[in-house]
Design an enzyme around this catalytic site. Structure first.
Site, PDB file in Angstrom:
ATOM      1  N   PHE A  65      -2.159   7.232  -0.765  1.00  0.00           N
ATOM      2  CA  PHE A  65      -3.996   6.489  -0.819  1.00  0.00           C
ATOM      3  C   PHE A  65      -4.223   5.932  -1.893  1.00  0.00           C
ATOM      4  O   PHE A  65      -4.820   6.271  -2.370  1.00  0.00           O
ATOM      5  CB  PHE A  65      -4.220   8.019  -1.270  1.00  0.00           C
ATOM      6  CG  PHE A  65      -4.307   8.904  -0.831  1.00  0.00           C
ATOM      7  CD1 PHE A  65      -5.103   9.550   0.292  1.00  0.00           C
ATOM      8  CD2 PHE A  65      -2.891   9.951  -0.175  1.00  0.00           C
ATOM      9  CE1 PHE A  65      -5.279  10.273   1.419  1.00  0.00           C
ATOM     10  CE2 PHE A  65      -3.031  11.183   0.673  1.00  0.00           C
ATOM     11  CZ  PHE A  65      -3.979  10.941   1.575  1.00  0.00           C
ATOM     12  N   ASP A  90      11.992   9.795  -8.513  1.00  0.00           N
ATOM     13  CA  ASP A  90      11.290   8.861  -7.246  1.00  0.00           C
ATOM     14  C   ASP A  90      11.671   7.865  -6.989  1.00  0.00           C
ATOM     15  O   ASP A  90      11.634   6.681  -6.682  1.00  0.00           O
ATOM     16  CB  ASP A  90       9.826   8.760  -6.932  1.00  0.00           C
ATOM     17  CG  ASP A  90       9.734   8.672  -5.392  1.00  0.00           C
ATOM     18  OD1 ASP A  90      10.629   8.754  -3.963  1.00  0.00           O
ATOM     19  OD2 ASP A  90       8.721   8.126  -4.668  1.00  0.00           O
ATOM     20  N   GLU A 104       0.761  -1.225  -0.465  1.00  0.00           N
ATOM     21  CA  GLU A 104      -0.004   0.230  -0.556  1.00  0.00           C
ATOM     22  C   GLU A 104       1.249   1.224   0.002  1.00  0.00           C
ATOM     23  O   GLU A 104       2.117   1.646   0.425  1.00  0.00           O
ATOM     24  CB  GLU A 104      -1.049  -0.125   1.104  1.00  0.00           C
ATOM     25  CG  GLU A 104      -0.055   0.073   2.462  1.00  0.00           C
ATOM     26  CD  GLU A 104      -1.218  -0.186   3.659  1.00  0.00           C
ATOM     27  OE1 GLU A 104      -2.165  -1.372   4.058  1.00  0.00           O
ATOM     28  OE2 GLU A 104      -1.682   1.105   4.336  1.00  0.00           O
TER      29      GLU A 104
HETATM   30  N1  LIG Z   1       3.196  -4.916 -10.218  1.00  0.00           N
HETATM   31  C1  LIG Z   1       3.084  -5.705  -8.663  1.00  0.00           C
HETATM   32  N2  LIG Z   1       3.886  -6.563  -8.929  1.00  0.00           N
HETATM   33  C2  LIG Z   1       3.671  -6.622  -7.487  1.00  0.00           C
HETATM   34  N3  LIG Z   1       3.471  -6.070  -6.012  1.00  0.00           N
HETATM   35  C3  LIG Z   1       3.871  -4.511  -6.811  1.00  0.00           C
HETATM   36  C4  LIG Z   1       3.503  -3.633  -8.008  1.00  0.00           C
HETATM   37  N4  LIG Z   1       2.604  -2.720  -8.057  1.00  0.00           N
HETATM   38  C5  LIG Z   1       3.404  -2.274  -6.582  1.00  0.00           C
HETATM   39  N5  LIG Z   1       3.820  -3.588  -5.461  1.00  0.00           N
HETATM   40  C6  LIG Z   1       3.605  -3.165  -4.157  1.00  0.00           C
HETATM   41  O1  LIG Z   1       2.787  -2.319  -3.720  1.00  0.00           O
HETATM   42  C7  LIG Z   1       2.960  -1.191  -3.116  1.00  0.00           C
HETATM   43  C8  LIG Z   1       2.460  -0.419  -3.359  1.00  0.00           C
HETATM   44  O2  LIG Z   1       2.480   0.240  -4.485  1.00  0.00           O
HETATM   45  P1  LIG Z   1       3.080   2.032  -5.517  1.00  0.00           P
HETATM   46  O3  LIG Z   1       4.562   1.926  -4.615  1.00  0.00           O
HETATM   47  O4  LIG Z   1       2.762   1.536  -6.481  1.00  0.00           O
HETATM   48  O5  LIG Z   1       2.268   2.894  -4.685  1.00  0.00           O
HETATM   49  P2  LIG Z   1       2.224   4.315  -4.143  1.00  0.00           P
HETATM   50  O6  LIG Z   1       0.920   4.302  -3.319  1.00  0.00           O
HETATM   51  O7  LIG Z   1       2.527   4.754  -5.222  1.00  0.00           O
HETATM   52  O8  LIG Z   1       3.551   3.989  -2.563  1.00  0.00           O
HETATM   53  P3  LIG Z   1       3.961   5.148  -2.856  1.00  0.00           P
HETATM   54  O9  LIG Z   1       2.559   5.934  -1.922  1.00  0.00           O
HETATM   55  O10 LIG Z   1       4.886   4.533  -2.257  1.00  0.00           O
HETATM   56  O11 LIG Z   1       4.909   6.149  -3.362  1.00  0.00           O
HETATM   57  C9  LIG Z   1       5.220  -1.806  -3.725  1.00  0.00           C
HETATM   58  O12 LIG Z   1       5.998  -1.037  -2.870  1.00  0.00           O
HETATM   59  C10 LIG Z   1       4.627  -3.208  -4.013  1.00  0.00           C
HETATM   60  O13 LIG Z   1       4.887  -3.904  -2.532  1.00  0.00           O
END
Ligand SMILES: Nc1ncnc2c1ncn2[C@@H]1O[C@H](COP(=O)(O)OP(=O)(O)OP(=O)(O)O)[C@@H](O)[C@H]1O
Length: 360
Positions: free
Chosen positions: A39, A182, A36
């Site tokens: 948001f 990032d 997660e």
């Molecule tokens: N394609 C995927 N396959 C496996 N795990 C994933 C994948 N995409 C995301 N995750 C998992 O979900 C987590 C959160 O994804 P992501 O970084 O895209 O969310 P975010 O809301 O942009 O996070 P942040 O607020 O930290 O920028 C990642 O750290 C990872 O552990």
């Protein structure tokens, strides 16, 4: 069993495995949560048999863990206001626009209105569908390896880093150049492969933007700093984004700083500026602005000086002195040529508990 739209409202409230969700014409069953963000939630989902048509093609990439039975990663973003809506639209735009084996592709997306389960008001949610990489992020791997006293040998460090640079280069070489903004081990997905280095794929394009910015006043400089404070993770954030001059040109080399920190983290598990603060605390900003990299004491992991010099070359406080990604890529190839093929299929090495001796 058929899918219903009621699955979406259930998803807006409590999410449990087995819940079904539609993205356009396709229905997916939630298996479990993968991660997660601020948001967002990311779920492992499996496509229901009715709608797997054109996604079959993506399943051919062997590094992607589909098991041939339609597993994907589904990111659900809660949209609270217009600013968040713009951000998610930008993430959708960037992740659909760039296509490269080392950039996570967006397979499908939908932005839908949802009735809140608590106050009954209408909000929006975005659903972004990606290939799933079940081995997790580079940060997950580094954390696991630390627990097991393992580290990457030089050749593995270089192979992982080369792939990250190849993906990022696609963004930097665009017209106009884009910055990821990032870059860090938490935003690289890693997939283990038998007898090969792990495959690395960059994800999370939520902070990406055109890279060239002409700063011509104090207020423009402060606006950029505020934006960076929200979007660029502090230990990997370039000095010019912490303390931006009123007259300066910002370019994609902000990412090269983050890459230098990421290379250090592939070796030592954290950014050099987190490492230098250690347990004593102090100001991360001051550590970043000084650009002084302190090296963990040896003898293990036994990294060559050339690799350490490579980090310091990228972590140059003056943006104009920092290399572009093209130069960085040339340098990786030179280093790879000088280190040969390395460790005969060993992509991680183990040290003893005192961190003094290699045991495998
Ligand atoms: N394609 C995927 N396959 C496996 N795990 C994933 C994948 N995409 C995301 N995750 C998992 O979900 C987590 C959160 O994804 P992501 O970084 O895209 O969310 P975010 O809301 O942009 O996070 P942040 O607020 O930290 O920028 C990642 O750290 C990872 O552990």
């Amino acid at each position: 069993m058929g899918c219903t739209w009621s699955g979406l409202s259930a998803l807006y409230g409590v999410v449990s495995s087995g819940t079904e969700v539609w993205v356009n014409e396709r229905c997916f069953r939630i298996v479990r949560q993968l991660g997660e963000g601020g948001f967002s939630f990311v779920f492992l989902v499996q496509e229901r048999p009715s709608g797997h048509h054109h996604l079959q093609q993506e399943a051919k990439d062997p590094s992607i863990d589909h098991h041939g039975d339609g597993f994907f990663a589904l990111k659900k973003v809660l949209i609270q206001d217009n600013e968040q809506l713009d951000l998610v639209k930008q993430e959708i735009h960037v992740s659909s626009y760039f296509k490269h084996p080392n950039l996570l592709p967006l397979l499908d997306h939908a932005i839908i209105p949802v009735k809140g389960s608590q106050d009954g008001s209408w909000k929006q949610e975005a659903y972004l569908l990606f290939p799933v990489h079940k081995d997790g992020t580079l940060l997950d791997h580094l954390t696991r390896m630390q627990l097991n006293n393992e580290f990457y040998p030089t050749i593995a460090v270089l192979h992982i880093f080369k792939q990250i640079c190849a993906g990022l280069k696609e963004m930097h070489m665009n017209d106009p150049p884009y910055a990821h903004n990032d870059m860090k081990p938490g935003n690289v997905l890693l997939t283990l492969q038998p007898n090969k280095p792990p495959k690395a794929v960059i994800m999370d394009f939520g902070s990406a933007s055109p890279a060239h910015k002409k700063i011509r006043s104090r207020s423009e400089a402060l606006t950029l700093q505020e934006w960076a404070a929200e979007h660029c993770s502090a230990p990997y954030r370039a000095p010019e984004l912490w303390d931006c001059p009123s007259q300066c040109d910002i370019d994609e080399r902000t990412d090269v700083w983050s890459l230098g920190c990421t290379l250090f983290a592939i070796m030592y598990r954290e950014s050099p500026f987190e490492y230098v603060l250690g347990e004593s605390g102090g100001s991360l900003q001051l550590a970043v602005m000084s650009g002084q990299v302190k090296w963990p004491p040896g003898p293990t992991p036994p990294y060559p000086d050339t690799l350490c010099q490579f980090v310091t070359w990228m972590v140059q406080p003056q943006i104009t002195m920092r290399p572009h990604l093209e130069d960085v890529s040339i340098h990786i190839d030179k280093l790879l040529a000088s280190f040969g093929t390395g460790v005969d299929g060993l992509w991680t090495l183990k040290v003893d508990k005192q961190n003094t001796e290699l045991i495998s």
